[in-house]
Design a protein around this motif. Structure first.
Motif, PDB file in Angstrom:
ATOM      1  N   ALA A   1      -0.847   5.544  -2.973  1.00 29.23           N
ATOM      2  CA  ALA A   1      -0.773   7.002  -3.062  1.00 29.23           C
ATOM      3  C   ALA A   1      -2.053   7.583  -2.480  1.00 29.23           C
ATOM      4  N   SER A   2      -1.890   8.578  -1.647  1.00 34.02           N
ATOM      5  CA  SER A   2      -3.040   9.259  -1.057  1.00 34.02           C
ATOM      6  C   SER A   2      -2.999  10.732  -1.457  1.00 34.02           C
ATOM      7  N   PRO A   3      -3.990  11.200  -2.214  1.00 32.36           N
ATOM      8  CA  PRO A   3      -3.991  12.620  -2.604  1.00 32.36           C
ATOM      9  C   PRO A   3      -4.267  13.492  -1.381  1.00 32.36           C
ATOM     10  N   PRO A   4      -3.539  14.572  -1.228  1.00 30.78           N
ATOM     11  CA  PRO A   4      -3.776  15.457  -0.075  1.00 30.78           C
ATOM     12  C   PRO A   4      -5.078  16.231  -0.241  1.00 30.78           C
ATOM     13  N   PRO A   5      -5.698  16.649   0.857  1.00 29.44           N
ATOM     14  CA  PRO A   5      -6.908  17.479   0.751  1.00 29.44           C
ATOM     15  C   PRO A   5      -6.631  18.742  -0.051  1.00 29.44           C
ATOM     16  N   GLY A   6      -7.477  19.062  -0.987  1.00 26.50           N
ATOM     17  CA  GLY A   6      -7.308  20.255  -1.797  1.00 26.50           C
ATOM     18  C   GLY A   6      -6.415  20.072  -2.999  1.00 26.50           C
ATOM     19  N   GLY A   7      -5.891  18.839  -3.192  1.00 27.61           N
ATOM     20  CA  GLY A   7      -5.070  18.558  -4.358  1.00 27.61           C
ATOM     21  C   GLY A   7      -3.588  18.719  -4.086  1.00 27.61           C
ATOM     22  N   GLY A   8      -2.785  18.375  -5.079  1.00 27.13           N
ATOM     23  CA  GLY A   8      -1.342  18.436  -4.942  1.00 27.13           C
ATOM     24  C   GLY A   8      -0.723  17.095  -5.222  1.00 27.13           C
ATOM     25  N   PRO A   9       0.605  16.982  -5.078  1.00 25.11           N
ATOM     26  CA  PRO A   9       1.295  15.715  -5.360  1.00 25.11           C
ATOM     27  C   PRO A   9       0.811  14.588  -4.449  1.00 25.11           C
ATOM     28  N   ASP A  10       0.887  13.365  -4.952  1.00 30.51           N
ATOM     29  CA  ASP A  10       0.501  12.209  -4.152  1.00 30.51           C
ATOM     30  C   ASP A  10       1.385  12.098  -2.909  1.00 30.51           C
ATOM     31  N   ARG A  11       0.787  11.564  -1.851  1.00 29.68           N
ATOM     32  CA  ARG A  11       1.533  11.270  -0.636  1.00 29.68           C
ATOM     33  C   ARG A  11       1.706   9.758  -0.526  1.00 29.68           C
ATOM     34  N   LEU A  12       2.903   9.319  -0.149  1.00 28.65           N
ATOM     35  CA  LEU A  12       3.215   7.897  -0.064  1.00 28.65           C
ATOM     36  C   LEU A  12       2.816   7.343   1.301  1.00 28.65           C
ATOM     37  N   VAL A  13       1.943   6.339   1.275  1.00 27.59           N
ATOM     38  CA  VAL A  13       1.475   5.683   2.493  1.00 27.59           C
ATOM     39  C   VAL A  13       1.752   4.189   2.355  1.00 27.59           C
ATOM     40  N   LEU A  14       2.280   3.583   3.403  1.00 25.87           N
ATOM     41  CA  LEU A  14       2.531   2.144   3.394  1.00 25.87           C
ATOM     42  C   LEU A  14       1.726   1.463   4.491  1.00 25.87           C
ATOM     43  N   PHE A  15       1.040   0.396   4.110  1.00 24.82           N
ATOM     44  CA  PHE A  15       0.325  -0.449   5.062  1.00 24.82           C
ATOM     45  C   PHE A  15       1.215  -1.657   5.365  1.00 24.82           C
ATOM     46  N   VAL A  16       1.426  -1.936   6.641  1.00 22.32           N
ATOM     47  CA  VAL A  16       2.363  -2.969   7.060  1.00 22.32           C
ATOM     48  C   VAL A  16       1.635  -4.010   7.915  1.00 22.32           C
ATOM     49  N   VAL A  17       1.841  -5.283   7.568  1.00 25.46           N
ATOM     50  CA  VAL A  17       1.333  -6.388   8.376  1.00 25.46           C
ATOM     51  C   VAL A  17       2.485  -6.905   9.234  1.00 25.46           C
ATOM     52  N   PRO A  18       2.416  -6.745  10.548  1.00 21.62           N
ATOM     53  CA  PRO A  18       3.505  -7.244  11.399  1.00 21.62           C
ATOM     54  C   PRO A  18       3.553  -8.773  11.397  1.00 21.62           C
ATOM     55  N   ALA A  19       4.747  -9.319  11.521  1.00 21.55           N
ATOM     56  CA  ALA A  19       4.892 -10.760  11.675  1.00 21.55           C
ATOM     57  C   ALA A  19       4.278 -11.190  13.004  1.00 21.55           C
ATOM     58  N   GLN A  20       3.918 -12.458  13.068  1.00 26.38           N
ATOM     59  CA  GLN A  20       3.266 -12.971  14.273  1.00 26.38           C
ATOM     60  C   GLN A  20       4.175 -12.760  15.488  1.00 26.38           C
ATOM     61  N   ASP A  21       3.592 -12.228  16.564  1.00 28.60           N
ATOM     62  CA  ASP A  21       4.283 -11.994  17.843  1.00 28.60           C
ATOM     63  C   ASP A  21       5.372 -10.924  17.748  1.00 28.60           C
ATOM     64  N   ALA A  22       5.427 -10.194  16.633  1.00 30.58           N
ATOM     65  CA  ALA A  22       6.438  -9.136  16.509  1.00 30.58           C
ATOM     66  C   ALA A  22       6.007  -7.893  17.271  1.00 30.58           C
ATOM     67  N   SER A  23       6.980  -7.223  17.866  1.00 33.68           N
ATOM     68  CA  SER A  23       6.731  -5.951  18.547  1.00 33.68           C
ATOM     69  C   SER A  23       7.271  -4.841  17.656  1.00 33.68           C
ATOM     70  N   ILE A  24       6.375  -4.000  17.174  1.00 32.61           N
ATOM     71  CA  ILE A  24       6.747  -2.977  16.186  1.00 32.61           C
ATOM     72  C   ILE A  24       6.925  -1.618  16.858  1.00 32.61           C
ATOM     73  N   ASP A  25       8.100  -1.037  16.676  1.00 31.33           N
ATOM     74  CA  ASP A  25       8.355   0.352  17.067  1.00 31.33           C
ATOM     75  C   ASP A  25       8.075   1.185  15.816  1.00 31.33           C
ATOM     76  N   LEU A  26       6.895   1.832  15.750  1.00 31.64           N
ATOM     77  CA  LEU A  26       6.449   2.477  14.528  1.00 31.64           C
ATOM     78  C   LEU A  26       7.399   3.584  14.040  1.00 31.64           C
ATOM     79  N   PRO A  27       7.868   4.499  14.901  1.00 29.19           N
ATOM     80  CA  PRO A  27       8.811   5.519  14.405  1.00 29.19           C
ATOM     81  C   PRO A  27      10.088   4.902  13.825  1.00 29.19           C
ATOM     82  N   ARG A  28      10.593   3.870  14.486  1.00 29.50           N
ATOM     83  CA  ARG A  28      11.810   3.217  13.981  1.00 29.50           C
ATOM     84  C   ARG A  28      11.539   2.526  12.651  1.00 29.50           C
ATOM     85  N   LEU A  29      10.392   1.840  12.558  1.00 29.98           N
ATOM     86  CA  LEU A  29      10.046   1.169  11.313  1.00 29.98           C
ATOM     87  C   LEU A  29       9.891   2.176  10.179  1.00 29.98           C
ATOM     88  N   THR A  30       9.243   3.294  10.461  1.00 28.95           N
ATOM     89  CA  THR A  30       9.072   4.330   9.437  1.00 28.95           C
ATOM     90  C   THR A  30      10.421   4.824   8.941  1.00 28.95           C
TER      91      THR A  30
END
Length: 607
Positions: free
Chosen positions: A533-562
């Motif tokens: 959870a990442s609090p927004p600047p100035g306060g408010g509800p938490d924002r959901l952030v995901l950290f992703v480790v790509p598999a070896q040799d994987a090509s990640i299309d970030l918008p599609r993955l999101t």
């Protein structure tokens, strides 16, 4: 036993032979109860009687017999075994000298060490401890991989009345320096260097850079220049010295371990000569360890599972199997079978790696009878796969902590195995789940009900009472804070939701990181991920952030993955939860016990 919820698949059920052979079956017959539920109730209502049976079953050796099981009515500080003297190492090494005690791989070949041989090696190190002028109560650090030398040093220090300071082999010099500063040891045991996944780890150099005390160095072939006060292992031990152990008070320290805190100074938690009894009890009754078994758990002495492995195996007259290289490799899978491992412990990240990389295949293991998992919340999909692939054996989910000496939630071989579910509180311990208002609930923070052997009663660098007993909800029983979130299902099974600190508030709804990560499930090209959870600047509800480790040799299309992640969370968890950001990262930061350091991720994201 048990009737899991309809939506929770049972992946293993005990058969008649498993039930007949189980250590728990013998225990229930011995104390005259007919169900596990009645056994657990007896163990918490009559703790003195329960622990008397446990020490008899484990054949704990006392130099001076105790006047009672407990010497105080204060459940927060019960004074176990008043008037007694013992050294727990004696009970580890007092059985059949010809039995196997340690199985390890050295220089590419498998080495089997008998109880008699281990006893001699431990005696030689303990004699070196005394010959060096060290005295009972002196602390000696160990910073090296979990190998035969580390086990010998650990048991030798404790046998001589000393106190081990546990330091993970993965720690950098600054982290080593911090732990040495807290404990002020008289010496440190290490090795010149270690090798893992083809990389060289300069163990001795890190100890020197940390300003460590005189070092006892195991040579593996590297060229090093020792400091004037340092010495090699062979120059420290006293060859052919007879094994002797120093009898101590039950509450005397044997080990200083550190909490897996990710920021600030970690808590320094002492283990005593009684703590191993808790570890061995859990191993015997919950993991069904028998004499002659072989127990493996990829670990190190910087995490409580390192000492746990030593005691859970040796006090149950089983052998411990040690593999120095990474457990994610095919070499480890083959070692498990070659060593004849019967009880294998894992952490979820190892299982996820085996599954995604095809490291473990059906038919690889014929000896493994019981699996166990701890360290962090596991993935039901991964663990259903594991039970099937490992040969149709149960996973005993195991949740506890350094300050417990073992677990407070577990399973047994008498219960159905449901992926990622606990089936019972540990024997000798009770718990309550409370919501934010302090009311009993099926989802909330877990509080332990003391007393139990293994529960800490002091900290070196914190106020113990303040950490665990102050500002807890009011109850008719004394409650002890632990800090985990738990969900209890209608069938009585339970699921770990991670630490209270890893809870986030998304649009007014509380949810844990573990729930979100589980909801995402398996995605193509993704090795692992972590939600914060990442609090927004100035306060408010938490924002959901995901950290992703790509598999070896994987090509990640970030918008599609999101979009895939968003779709999974909406479909499996809550349609109102919105993904704010997805960040690609090479590796997730982890503690010595493999727990994801989400606080570090939060700090990095908000910089």
């Amino acid at each position: 036993m048990g009737n899991p919820a309809d939506d929770a698949p049972v992946c293993w059920r005990p058969n008649a032979e498993t039930s007949r052979r189980a250590q728990l079956t013998g225990l229930m017959t011995q104390v005259g109860v007919d169900t596990f539920e009645n056994l657990h109730r007896w163990s918490v209502e009559e703790p003195d009687a329960f622990w008397q049976v446990a020490i008899d079953d484990l054949d704990i050796e006392f130099a001076t017999s105790p006047a009672a099981i407990r010497g105080s009515s204060d459940v927060t500080n019960p004074e176990w075994f008043p008037g007694a003297e013992l050294n727990i190492v004696s009970s580890c090494l007092d059985h059949d000298e010809r039995a196997t005690a340690v199985i390890s791989v050295e220089s590419g070949r498998m080495l089997r060490v008998t109880v008699g041989e281990l006893r001699s090696l431990v005696g030689e190190f303990a004699a070196g401890f005394s010959a060096a002028g060290f005295e009972p109560g002196d602390r000696v650090a160990i910073a090296m991989p979990m190998n035969l030398h580390a086990v010998v040093a650990y048991l030798g220090i404790v046998a001589a009345g000393g106190v081990v300071v546990s330091i993970a082999d993965s720690f950098a010099a600054d982290e080593i320096r911090m732990r040495l500063g807290i404990t002020d040891p008289v010496a440190i045991v290490t090795q010149d260097e270690a090798h893992r996944l083809g990389r060289t780890l300069p163990m001795y150099r890190k100890c020197v850079d940390a300003g460590g005390p005189p070092a006892i160095v195991v040579p593996t072939g590297a060229s090093i220049d020792l400091r004037p006060d340092d010495c090699l292992w062979d120059d420290f031990v006293v060859r052919n010295a007879a094994f002797q152990s120093i009898a101590m008070a039950p509450g005397a320290h044997t080990n200083i371990l550190f909490s897996s805190g990710t920021t600030g100074e970690p808590k320094a938690i002492p283990w005593t000569h009684t703590t191993p009894i808790k570890a061995a009890m859990d191993g015997r009754y919950h993991h069904d360890i028998h004499a002659g078994d072989v127990v493996a758990w990829p670990t190190n002495l910087g995490w409580m599972m390192g000492p746990w492995l030593i005691y859970a195996a040796l006090l149950n007259r089983a052998a411990l199997a040690l593999y120095e290289d990474a457990p994610t490799t095919r070499g480890f899978v083959e070692f498990v079978e070659a060593a004849g491992v019967t009880m294998l412990g894992v952490v979820p990240s190892i299982v996820a790696s085996w599954r995604s990389n095809g490291t473990l295949e059906p038919g690889d293991w014929t000896t493994v009878r019981v699996l166990s998992s701890t360290g962090e919340a596991s993935s039901p999909d991964d663990y259903a796969w594991l039970m099937a692939t490992a040969g149709g054996v149960p996973v005993i989910e195991y949740c506890g902590g350094t300050e417990i000496g073992g677990g407070y939630l577990a399973g047994t071989v008498l219960h159905d195995a449901v992926p990622s579910r606990f089936t019972t509180p540990a024997l000798g311990l009770d718990l309550v789940i409370l919501d934010d208002e302090g009311h009993p609930a099926d989802v909330g923070e877990v509080f332990l009900v003391p007393p139990s052997i293994g529960l800490s009663t002091e900290l070196l660098n914190r106020d113990h009472r303040r950490e665990y007993y102050e500002r807890v909800p009011t109850s008719d029983r004394v409650l002890r804070r632990h800090g985990d979130q738990i969900r209890r299902f209608p069938d009585g099974t339970m699921q770990a939701l991670g630490r209270v600190d890893d809870t986030m508030n998304l649009g007014g709804i509380k949810v844990s990181s573990a729930e979100l990560e589980s909801a995402v499930g398996d995605l193509p090209g993704v090795e692992e991920l972590a939600a914060i959870a990442s609090p927004p600047p100035g306060g408010g509800p938490d924002r959901l952030v995901l950290f992703v480790v790509p598999a070896q040799d994987a090509s990640i299309d970030l918008p599609r993955l999101t979009a895939q992640i968003q779709g999974s969370i909406r479909a499996r968890l809550n349609p109102l939860f919105r993904v704010h950001d997805v960040v690609l990262i090479e590796v997730l930061p982890r503690t010595a016990s493999h727990k994801i350091m989400r606080r570090t991720l939060r700090e990095e994201y908000t910089k």
